[in-house]
Design a protein around this motif. Structure first.
Motif, PDB file in Angstrom:
ATOM      1  N   SER A 124       2.294  -1.547  -1.148  1.00 52.84           N
ATOM      2  CA  SER A 124       3.557  -2.025  -1.685  1.00 52.84           C
ATOM      3  C   SER A 124       3.395  -3.473  -2.126  1.00 52.84           C
ATOM      4  N   ARG A 125       4.220  -3.905  -3.038  1.00 54.27           N
ATOM      5  CA  ARG A 125       4.221  -5.315  -3.422  1.00 54.27           C
ATOM      6  C   ARG A 125       5.041  -6.132  -2.422  1.00 54.27           C
ATOM      7  N   GLU A 126       5.685  -5.453  -1.503  1.00 55.09           N
ATOM      8  CA  GLU A 126       6.424  -6.103  -0.426  1.00 55.09           C
ATOM      9  C   GLU A 126       5.492  -6.195   0.786  1.00 55.09           C
ATOM     10  N   TYR A 127       5.498  -7.328   1.475  1.00 59.15           N
ATOM     11  CA  TYR A 127       4.585  -7.545   2.601  1.00 59.15           C
ATOM     12  C   TYR A 127       4.755  -6.447   3.643  1.00 59.15           C
ATOM     13  N   GLY A 129       4.842  -3.344   3.330  1.00 58.51           N
ATOM     14  CA  GLY A 129       5.852  -2.385   2.891  1.00 58.51           C
ATOM     15  C   GLY A 129       5.464  -0.930   3.077  1.00 58.51           C
TER      16      GLY A 129
END
Length: 169
Positions: A124-127, A129
């Protein structure tokens, strides 16, 4: 008389400091010896694998250049476009392949003769994620994986992978 008392006190402080330093030195040597005996190759390898897995897990997915996107399965999936079937990929012996990045995978030994290849391709581009992503491979395929790692960033033909049969490749 006062100077004699002062020098006697100073001498005992030096002796006490020397004794403390010797005790500290012995303690440090003992701790170093104990820790060294615990740090086997297996323990160090396991720690390195764990750090590598964690790095791959939290890394951003690889950012592909347009040229690389055209050579990946990112656009995979048959679809009709401008009167032709597009997006169909067939891998044959002459197909040239490479890893998407130098730090996108970590291979860790699993159960028996299985290995897990952890990758960041679908991160994911979210930490943190997503859960960690991996592919299970058999030990007999490790030479091909090593070949791809050593060849990066260059492409290599499937037929050049160091495996005994075309089916294995």
């Amino acid at each position: 008389m006062g100077s004699t008392a002062a020098s006697g006190t100073s001498g005992s402080k030096k002796a006490k400091n020397t004794e403390i330093m010797e005790q500290r030195k012995k303690f440090r040597q003992q701790v170093t010896s104990l820790v060294s005996s615990m740090l086997t190759d297996e323990v160090i390898d396991s720690a390195m694998d764990e750090m590598g897995r964690q790095f791959v897990r939290v890394a951003l997915p690889p950012c592909l250049a347009e040229d690389d996107q055209d050579c990946t399965v990112k656009l995979d999936g048959e679809r009709w476009q401008t009167g032709k079937v597009r997006g169909r990929v067939e891998v044959d012996p002459e197909t040239r392949i490479k890893l998407l990045g130098a730090m996108t995978i970590r291979c860790v030994r699993g159960e028996g003769n299985e290995y897990r290849v952890y990758h960041s391709v679908e991160n994911s581009r979210e930490y943190e994620g997503r859960e960690e992503q991996f592919v299970v491979v058999e030990g007999r395929h490790l030479p091909a994986l090593q070949h791809l790692i050593l060849c990066y960033p260059h492409y290599t033909a499937v037929e050049d992978l160091p495996l005994p049969t075309l089916e294995d490749k």
